[in-house]
Write a protein that holds these residues in place. Sequence first.
Motif, PDB file in Angstrom:
ATOM      1  N   TYR A 131       1.054  -1.160  -0.112  1.00 41.56           N
ATOM      2  CA  TYR A 131       0.213  -0.076   0.135  1.00 41.56           C
ATOM      3  C   TYR A 131       0.789   1.301   0.134  1.00 41.56           C
ATOM      4  O   TYR A 131       0.659   2.246  -0.609  1.00 41.56           O
ATOM      5  N   ALA A 132       1.936   1.307   0.491  1.00 41.82           N
ATOM      6  CA  ALA A 132       2.958   2.339   0.549  1.00 41.82           C
ATOM      7  C   ALA A 132       3.211   2.446  -0.865  1.00 41.82           C
ATOM      8  O   ALA A 132       3.387   3.884  -1.151  1.00 41.82           O
ATOM      9  N   ALA A 133       3.710   1.275  -1.663  1.00 42.51           N
ATOM     10  CA  ALA A 133       4.256   1.826  -3.074  1.00 42.51           C
ATOM     11  C   ALA A 133       2.923   2.369  -4.051  1.00 42.51           C
ATOM     12  O   ALA A 133       3.135   3.246  -4.658  1.00 42.51           O
ATOM     13  N   LEU A 134       1.849   1.680  -3.484  1.00 39.42           N
ATOM     14  CA  LEU A 134       0.573   2.285  -4.406  1.00 39.42           C
ATOM     15  C   LEU A 134       0.379   3.903  -4.009  1.00 39.42           C
ATOM     16  O   LEU A 134      -0.026   4.620  -4.865  1.00 39.42           O
ATOM     17  N   LEU A 135       0.571   4.143  -2.706  1.00 44.78           N
ATOM     18  CA  LEU A 135       0.591   5.598  -2.368  1.00 44.78           C
ATOM     19  C   LEU A 135       1.555   6.336  -3.124  1.00 44.78           C
ATOM     20  O   LEU A 135       1.228   7.549  -3.202  1.00 44.78           O
ATOM     21  N   VAL A 136       2.688   5.874  -3.268  1.00 51.04           N
ATOM     22  CA  VAL A 136       3.523   6.763  -3.991  1.00 51.04           C
ATOM     23  C   VAL A 136       3.091   7.286  -5.164  1.00 51.04           C
ATOM     24  O   VAL A 136       3.658   8.509  -5.540  1.00 51.04           O
ATOM     25  N   ALA A 137       2.312   6.606  -5.978  1.00 46.89           N
ATOM     26  CA  ALA A 137       1.714   7.098  -7.240  1.00 46.89           C
ATOM     27  C   ALA A 137       0.953   8.370  -7.190  1.00 46.89           C
ATOM     28  O   ALA A 137       1.030   9.094  -7.774  1.00 46.89           O
ATOM     29  N   VAL A 138       0.169   8.043  -5.992  1.00 44.36           N
ATOM     30  CA  VAL A 138      -0.825   9.088  -5.812  1.00 44.36           C
ATOM     31  C   VAL A 138       0.145  10.497  -5.195  1.00 44.36           C
ATOM     32  O   VAL A 138      -0.069  11.593  -5.717  1.00 44.36           O
ATOM     33  N   LEU A 139       1.152  10.335  -4.476  1.00 45.44           N
ATOM     34  CA  LEU A 139       1.920  11.382  -3.854  1.00 45.44           C
ATOM     35  C   LEU A 139       2.747  12.017  -5.188  1.00 45.44           C
ATOM     36  O   LEU A 139       2.686  13.228  -5.257  1.00 45.44           O
ATOM     37  N   VAL A 140       3.363  11.155  -6.068  1.00 43.31           N
ATOM     38  CA  VAL A 140       3.888  11.771  -7.254  1.00 43.31           C
ATOM     39  C   VAL A 140       2.968  12.696  -8.115  1.00 43.31           C
ATOM     40  O   VAL A 140       3.467  13.561  -8.687  1.00 43.31           O
ATOM     41  N   CYS A 141       1.759  12.024  -8.347  1.00 42.85           N
ATOM     42  CA  CYS A 141       0.728  12.947  -9.082  1.00 42.85           C
ATOM     43  C   CYS A 141       0.612  14.012  -8.269  1.00 42.85           C
ATOM     44  O   CYS A 141       0.411  15.036  -9.077  1.00 42.85           O
ATOM     45  N   GLU A 184      -4.322  23.144  -4.952  1.00 44.13           N
ATOM     46  CA  GLU A 184      -3.260  22.218  -5.155  1.00 44.13           C
ATOM     47  C   GLU A 184      -2.262  22.022  -4.091  1.00 44.13           C
ATOM     48  O   GLU A 184      -2.006  20.970  -3.650  1.00 44.13           O
ATOM     49  N   MET A 185      -1.921  22.932  -3.425  1.00 38.28           N
ATOM     50  CA  MET A 185      -1.122  23.047  -2.088  1.00 38.28           C
ATOM     51  C   MET A 185      -1.832  22.137  -0.989  1.00 38.28           C
ATOM     52  O   MET A 185      -1.168  21.179  -0.448  1.00 38.28           O
ATOM     53  N   ARG A 186      -3.114  22.429  -0.906  1.00 41.15           N
ATOM     54  CA  ARG A 186      -3.958  21.556   0.471  1.00 41.15           C
ATOM     55  C   ARG A 186      -3.989  20.275  -0.138  1.00 41.15           C
ATOM     56  O   ARG A 186      -4.027  19.481   0.646  1.00 41.15           O
ATOM     57  N   ARG A 187      -4.240  20.103  -1.534  1.00 39.82           N
ATOM     58  CA  ARG A 187      -4.271  18.559  -1.967  1.00 39.82           C
ATOM     59  C   ARG A 187      -3.048  17.653  -1.605  1.00 39.82           C
ATOM     60  O   ARG A 187      -3.230  16.651  -1.255  1.00 39.82           O
ATOM     61  N   HIS A 188      -1.835  18.537  -1.755  1.00 39.12           N
ATOM     62  CA  HIS A 188      -0.714  17.760  -1.631  1.00 39.12           C
ATOM     63  C   HIS A 188      -0.546  17.813  -0.142  1.00 39.12           C
ATOM     64  O   HIS A 188      -0.036  16.503   0.538  1.00 39.12           O
ATOM     65  N   GLY A 189      -0.482  18.991   0.515  1.00 41.28           N
ATOM     66  CA  GLY A 189      -0.283  18.986   1.973  1.00 41.28           C
ATOM     67  C   GLY A 189      -1.170  17.905   2.757  1.00 41.28           C
ATOM     68  O   GLY A 189      -0.873  17.337   3.673  1.00 41.28           O
ATOM     69  N   ASN A 190      -2.382  17.808   2.457  1.00 48.76           N
ATOM     70  CA  ASN A 190      -3.274  16.858   2.966  1.00 48.76           C
ATOM     71  C   ASN A 190      -3.034  15.353   3.160  1.00 48.76           C
ATOM     72  O   ASN A 190      -2.690  14.727   4.090  1.00 48.76           O
ATOM     73  N   PHE A 191      -2.619  14.970   2.050  1.00 51.45           N
ATOM     74  CA  PHE A 191      -1.840  13.950   1.806  1.00 51.45           C
ATOM     75  C   PHE A 191      -0.744  13.720   2.554  1.00 51.45           C
ATOM     76  O   PHE A 191      -0.449  12.646   3.211  1.00 51.45           O
ATOM     77  N   ALA A 192       0.074  14.548   2.637  1.00 57.29           N
ATOM     78  CA  ALA A 192       1.641  14.663   3.317  1.00 57.29           C
ATOM     79  C   ALA A 192       1.231  14.599   5.000  1.00 57.29           C
ATOM     80  O   ALA A 192       1.917  14.010   5.626  1.00 57.29           O
ATOM     81  N   GLU A 193       0.446  15.338   5.128  1.00 58.90           N
ATOM     82  CA  GLU A 193       0.056  15.256   6.799  1.00 58.90           C
ATOM     83  C   GLU A 193      -0.610  14.036   7.078  1.00 58.90           C
ATOM     84  O   GLU A 193      -0.537  13.686   8.610  1.00 58.90           O
ATOM     85  N   HIS A 194      -1.182  13.301   6.660  1.00 58.74           N
ATOM     86  CA  HIS A 194      -1.950  11.915   7.015  1.00 58.74           C
ATOM     87  C   HIS A 194      -1.433  10.582   6.599  1.00 58.74           C
ATOM     88  O   HIS A 194      -1.343   9.656   7.469  1.00 58.74           O
ATOM     89  N   VAL A 195      -0.829  10.451   5.800  1.00 60.46           N
ATOM     90  CA  VAL A 195      -0.334   9.236   5.008  1.00 60.46           C
ATOM     91  C   VAL A 195       0.804   8.665   5.685  1.00 60.46           C
ATOM     92  O   VAL A 195       0.965   7.506   6.130  1.00 60.46           O
ATOM     93  N   PRO A 196       1.752   9.301   6.171  1.00 58.82           N
ATOM     94  CA  PRO A 196       2.955   8.795   6.796  1.00 58.82           C
ATOM     95  C   PRO A 196       2.535   8.176   8.005  1.00 58.82           C
ATOM     96  O   PRO A 196       3.159   7.141   8.476  1.00 58.82           O
ATOM     97  N   LEU A 197       1.632   8.944   9.130  1.00 55.98           N
ATOM     98  CA  LEU A 197       1.611   8.125  10.189  1.00 55.98           C
ATOM     99  C   LEU A 197       0.693   6.924  10.073  1.00 55.98           C
ATOM    100  O   LEU A 197       1.079   6.014  10.736  1.00 55.98           O
ATOM    101  N   ILE A 198      -0.238   7.217   9.225  1.00 60.20           N
ATOM    102  CA  ILE A 198      -1.170   5.747   8.969  1.00 60.20           C
ATOM    103  C   ILE A 198      -0.186   4.720   8.376  1.00 60.20           C
ATOM    104  O   ILE A 198      -0.495   3.485   8.912  1.00 60.20           O
ATOM    105  N   LEU A 199       0.536   4.975   7.647  1.00 64.88           N
ATOM    106  CA  LEU A 199       1.647   3.887   7.066  1.00 64.88           C
ATOM    107  C   LEU A 199       2.555   3.184   8.406  1.00 64.88           C
ATOM    108  O   LEU A 199       2.678   2.194   8.251  1.00 64.88           O
ATOM    109  N   VAL A 200       3.044   4.192   9.116  1.00 57.77           N
ATOM    110  CA  VAL A 200       3.491   3.764  10.356  1.00 57.77           C
ATOM    111  C   VAL A 200       2.776   2.681  11.191  1.00 57.77           C
ATOM    112  O   VAL A 200       3.176   1.864  11.608  1.00 57.77           O
ATOM    113  N   LEU A 201       1.475   3.316  11.445  1.00 58.94           N
ATOM    114  CA  LEU A 201       0.571   2.461  12.064  1.00 58.94           C
ATOM    115  C   LEU A 201       0.300   1.141  11.371  1.00 58.94           C
ATOM    116  O   LEU A 201       0.140   0.189  12.203  1.00 58.94           O
ATOM    117  N   MET A 202       0.231   1.114  10.084  1.00 57.08           N
ATOM    118  CA  MET A 202       0.032  -0.229   9.524  1.00 57.08           C
ATOM    119  C   MET A 202       1.085  -0.925   9.602  1.00 57.08           C
ATOM    120  O   MET A 202       0.749  -2.192  10.076  1.00 57.08           O
TER     121      MET A 202
END
Length: 131
Positions: free
Chosen positions: A9-19, A46-64
Amino acid sequence: MIVPITALYAALLVAVLVCLTTRIGLLRAKTRISILDGGNDRVAVEMRRHGNFAEHVPLILVLMAIVEINGGSPVFLHVVGIALVICRVAHPLGLHRDRVQAPLRLVGAVGTSLITIALGAMALWQGVVAI
């Protein structure tokens, strides 16, 4: 210990982050706005779209990863992972400056919050049981 489910799932989410990163980077180049939003609504969104992802996904992946390392159910982790990918694609598609109640934004925001709560609760449970 390896964490193959989290890795998937981290790898799949990299595609979203790159986009998201590419979108804001190209818009910054086009508008010549280096930092902040320069009063430009498109850059702000666009800043918020990117920022929101960056704010939430790392902690979720750590929890996973924590839940996976502690022997969490693969079915639970796959459900959470699939839901996370869906939510993190839906949220930026539904995030607009002038529409707060867009359905995709709601799916993304509420889904991400529920995923975070579920993983946090599972990690807490695993930690308490292990003590």
